[in-house]
Every structure is written in C-alpha cells, then in structure tokens.
Design a protein around this motif. Sequence first.
Motif, PDB file in Angstrom:
ATOM      1  N   SER A  60       0.838  -1.191  -0.026  1.00  0.00           N
ATOM      2  CA  SER A  60       0.020  -0.083   0.012  1.00  0.00           C
ATOM      3  C   SER A  60       0.868   1.221   0.178  1.00  0.00           C
ATOM      4  CB  SER A  60      -1.065   0.076   1.358  1.00  0.00           C
ATOM      5  OG  SER A  60      -0.048   0.522   2.460  1.00  0.00           O
ATOM      6  N   ILE A  61       0.321   2.374  -0.444  1.00  0.00           N
ATOM      7  CA  ILE A  61       1.008   3.660  -0.537  1.00  0.00           C
ATOM      8  C   ILE A  61      -0.003   4.531   0.111  1.00  0.00           C
ATOM      9  CG2 ILE A  61       1.781   5.656  -2.099  1.00  0.00           C
ATOM     10  CD1 ILE A  61       3.645   3.051  -2.084  1.00  0.00           C
ATOM     11  N   SER A  62       0.391   5.140   0.993  1.00  0.00           N
ATOM     12  CA  SER A  62      -0.596   6.416   1.623  1.00  0.00           C
ATOM     13  C   SER A  62       0.047   7.592   1.641  1.00  0.00           C
ATOM     14  CB  SER A  62      -0.536   5.784   3.029  1.00  0.00           C
ATOM     15  OG  SER A  62      -1.208   4.606   3.217  1.00  0.00           O
ATOM     16  N   SER A  63      -0.931   8.760   1.623  1.00  0.00           N
ATOM     17  CA  SER A  63      -0.491  10.182   1.840  1.00  0.00           C
ATOM     18  C   SER A  63      -1.292  10.862   2.797  1.00  0.00           C
ATOM     19  CB  SER A  63      -0.892  10.948   0.538  1.00  0.00           C
ATOM     20  OG  SER A  63      -2.261  10.792   0.071  1.00  0.00           O
ATOM     21  N   PHE A  64      -0.421  11.883   3.162  1.00  0.00           N
ATOM     22  CA  PHE A  64      -0.980  12.504   4.438  1.00  0.00           C
ATOM     23  C   PHE A  64      -0.934  14.253   4.115  1.00  0.00           C
ATOM     24  CE2 PHE A  64       1.267   8.822   5.833  1.00  0.00           C
ATOM     25  CZ  PHE A  64       0.747   8.354   6.931  1.00  0.00           C
ATOM     26  N   THR A  65      -2.001  14.629   4.873  1.00  0.00           N
ATOM     27  CA  THR A  65      -2.106  16.306   4.653  1.00  0.00           C
ATOM     28  C   THR A  65      -0.917  16.962   4.813  1.00  0.00           C
ATOM     29  OG1 THR A  65      -2.508  16.387   6.973  1.00  0.00           O
ATOM     30  CG2 THR A  65      -4.529  16.030   5.375  1.00  0.00           C
ATOM     31  N   THR A  66       0.150  16.624   5.464  1.00  0.00           N
ATOM     32  CA  THR A  66       1.360  17.049   5.638  1.00  0.00           C
ATOM     33  C   THR A  66       2.175  17.083   4.550  1.00  0.00           C
ATOM     34  OG1 THR A  66       2.428  15.099   6.501  1.00  0.00           O
ATOM     35  CG2 THR A  66       1.534  16.666   8.158  1.00  0.00           C
ATOM     36  N   GLY A  67       1.986  16.404   3.545  1.00  0.00           N
ATOM     37  CA  GLY A  67       2.853  16.106   2.280  1.00  0.00           C
ATOM     38  C   GLY A  67       3.798  14.853   2.403  1.00  0.00           C
ATOM     39  N   ALA A  68       3.588  14.129   3.921  1.00  0.00           N
ATOM     40  CA  ALA A  68       4.472  12.740   4.055  1.00  0.00           C
ATOM     41  C   ALA A  68       3.898  11.691   3.243  1.00  0.00           C
ATOM     42  CB  ALA A  68       4.370  12.571   5.519  1.00  0.00           C
ATOM     43  N   GLN A  69       4.508  10.693   2.970  1.00  0.00           N
ATOM     44  CA  GLN A  69       4.220   9.669   2.263  1.00  0.00           C
ATOM     45  C   GLN A  69       4.274   8.391   2.963  1.00  0.00           C
ATOM     46  OE1 GLN A  69       2.521  10.096  -0.751  1.00  0.00           O
ATOM     47  NE2 GLN A  69       2.672  12.350  -0.254  1.00  0.00           N
ATOM     48  N   ALA A  70       3.768   7.265   2.840  1.00  0.00           N
ATOM     49  CA  ALA A  70       3.908   6.217   3.418  1.00  0.00           C
ATOM     50  C   ALA A  70       3.911   4.723   2.466  1.00  0.00           C
ATOM     51  CB  ALA A  70       3.155   5.679   4.436  1.00  0.00           C
ATOM     52  N   SER A  71       4.707   3.874   2.775  1.00  0.00           N
ATOM     53  CA  SER A  71       4.697   2.561   1.904  1.00  0.00           C
ATOM     54  C   SER A  71       4.737   1.403   3.045  1.00  0.00           C
ATOM     55  CB  SER A  71       5.900   2.438   1.105  1.00  0.00           C
ATOM     56  OG  SER A  71       5.988   1.068   0.539  1.00  0.00           O
ATOM     57  N   ILE A  72       3.966   0.663   2.743  1.00  0.00           N
ATOM     58  CA  ILE A  72       3.519  -0.577   3.921  1.00  0.00           C
ATOM     59  C   ILE A  72       3.366  -1.832   2.942  1.00  0.00           C
ATOM     60  CG2 ILE A  72       2.310  -1.536   5.734  1.00  0.00           C
ATOM     61  CD1 ILE A  72       1.525   1.287   6.557  1.00  0.00           C
TER      62      ILE A  72
END
Length: 332
Positions: free
Chosen positions: A216-228
Amino acid sequence: MDKVKVGILGAGGMGNVHIENLLKIEEAEVKAVCDIDGQKAEKLAAMAGAAVYADFDEMLEKEELDVLYILLPPYAQAGQFEKAADKKIHIFIEKPIAITSDRGKSMVDAARKNGIKTQVGFHMRYGTAVSKLKRLIEDGSAGKPVLFNGRYQCNSLHAPWWRDVNLCGGQIFEQAIHVYDICRYMYGHPKAVASFMGNVCHADVPGYTVEDVSVSISSFTTGAQASITANNCSVPGRWDALFDMIFEKVSVFFKSPDEAEFHYITGEGERVEYFNEPADHKFLEDEDFIRMVKENRTEFCPVEEGLRSLLYVEASLFSAKMDGEKMRVENY
C-alpha cells in the motif's frame, strides 16, 4: 479502589499472555475467566484461582468487575464490548477491535456514552525506540514528517479461522495492522491509500482465502508519504514487523520497536546514535492499563485509536479489491 478486579473473555493464546502478566501486577486481581471451550477456561482460571464461565452474560451478571479483557478473534466480536461498557466496566481489547468499522464505531460510541477507560493491544507503541522517536516528534526535534517504510512478514498457516478471510479479515487486518497503527501513531491519520494484494504461495491450500502478499501507498495532509508491505511467504518461524521513519532532521532505521539507529541531520553533517533498550511491551501495556484505571489516569491507546487504525486497514483492503483505486481514509 483496593485491587482492580479483572475478568477475561477468551482463553486462547492471548489469554495466557495477559493472565501471566496480570498475575505479576500487584494492583490486579483476576476474578473470572470466560470461554466457550470449558477446558481452556478452566486451565486459565486455575492459574489465578478465578471463577470459570462458559456464558459471557452470566459472568457479567454474577461478577463485580472493574476491568474486562476482551481477547477474542475478530469474527467473535458480537456486542460483548457494548454490554460491558453499559455496566461501566473499563475494557482492554486486542487488535483488531472488530472485523468491520461499523462494529468498531459501535464500540467507540458505547465507550464514550458510558465514560469508561479503554485500551487497545497495540503493544508496539510501548517500544523504547518508538517512544524515543515519539518524544522527538512531539518536541519538534524530529522536524517535518517525510516518509514511512513499513513491512510485516512471516510464513505460517496459522489457525484455521485465521486462514478464512470471512473470519479474520485478512493479513492486513489481523497482523499488518500493527505496522499501519505505528505509521498512524507517528505520522498522523492518513488522508488516502492505494493498495494491491494477491495470494501467491497458498492458492492451493484448502480453506486459505486471505491474501499472502500486499502493498500500500498512503499520503498525509502534511505531504508525507508511507509505503507498507506484508507477506506470509517469508521465513518460517519468524514474525517480523519492521519500519524505517524519515523526518526532516532525523532518519530512524528500526531493527525492532526497541532497537534502532538514529541518524541526526545537523549543521555539521550527521550524528549517529545506536539505541537498544529491550522491553516487554505486552507486560508494559497491561501494567499501564491497570494503573490507569486504579489511578484514574489519561488513556494511552483508547478504543478510538483501535477504530482509526481499523479504518486505515479497511480502506487499504477496499482499495486492493478495486485494483489499486485510491481510497479516502475515514476518521472518527
């Protein structure tokens, strides 16, 4: 309150873990154990000299409990939380709190209505290295959040109920949720997620309907991103939950929730700190919860957090079923 009177619902593996911890906590007294499997209940209850029940409603009626530990598989959550909450009993519940967010919302509403204290078993939040980084985030020393890389990996057939997606929800729901929760805990609630999943190694195993690989790829309101990522095709006998966390002023590479390399970005370049302080997370969460109830302290990981992480993995699962379509992650 002299001692915190505890009831346990569910005498499986987690029941054994928690009762062993509770027996070490001076402020706790295990009064009753309930499970539909009488032999398991009797064995667990004998450890504490507690009463044995096969019927949950009967235990609630006959016992005066301060705390209830709900240690059931996801599919078995069927209103027990709400019944205990209506009796003003404080509740510890293992993750995932439910198999659907609608059931989770019912739990949150019941807890709020009755003003009880709750705790969800996201024990990795008690990791010493995790806690160290959390303090840096909260005091601003870490700087802006940038990227989270997380992975959960194992190789096991697990219990029959675990292999059935209708009973456990899948590996994302039942296992990788720990990593999704740590991501939320450190980076805030995501705004959107896009995911893919498959069954590569277990398609021929009878009754195995959960995914054994996901990303999965996620995005945050801060502009940060995540890959899990998660998989059940890795090294047999190992259950690894690992993550790297990049912030503006520090990059942290975790070997476990207690062990990590902290790379600080300074005006002079880089300063590296190796941190390793092993801790028993499950004991710490039990001790913290019991003392939270006894001393009327603020909740550390209340049921709202269990629901929000459930909403995160639920959105990830929905996205995967829609071949990677981006999904908004609801908050509650």
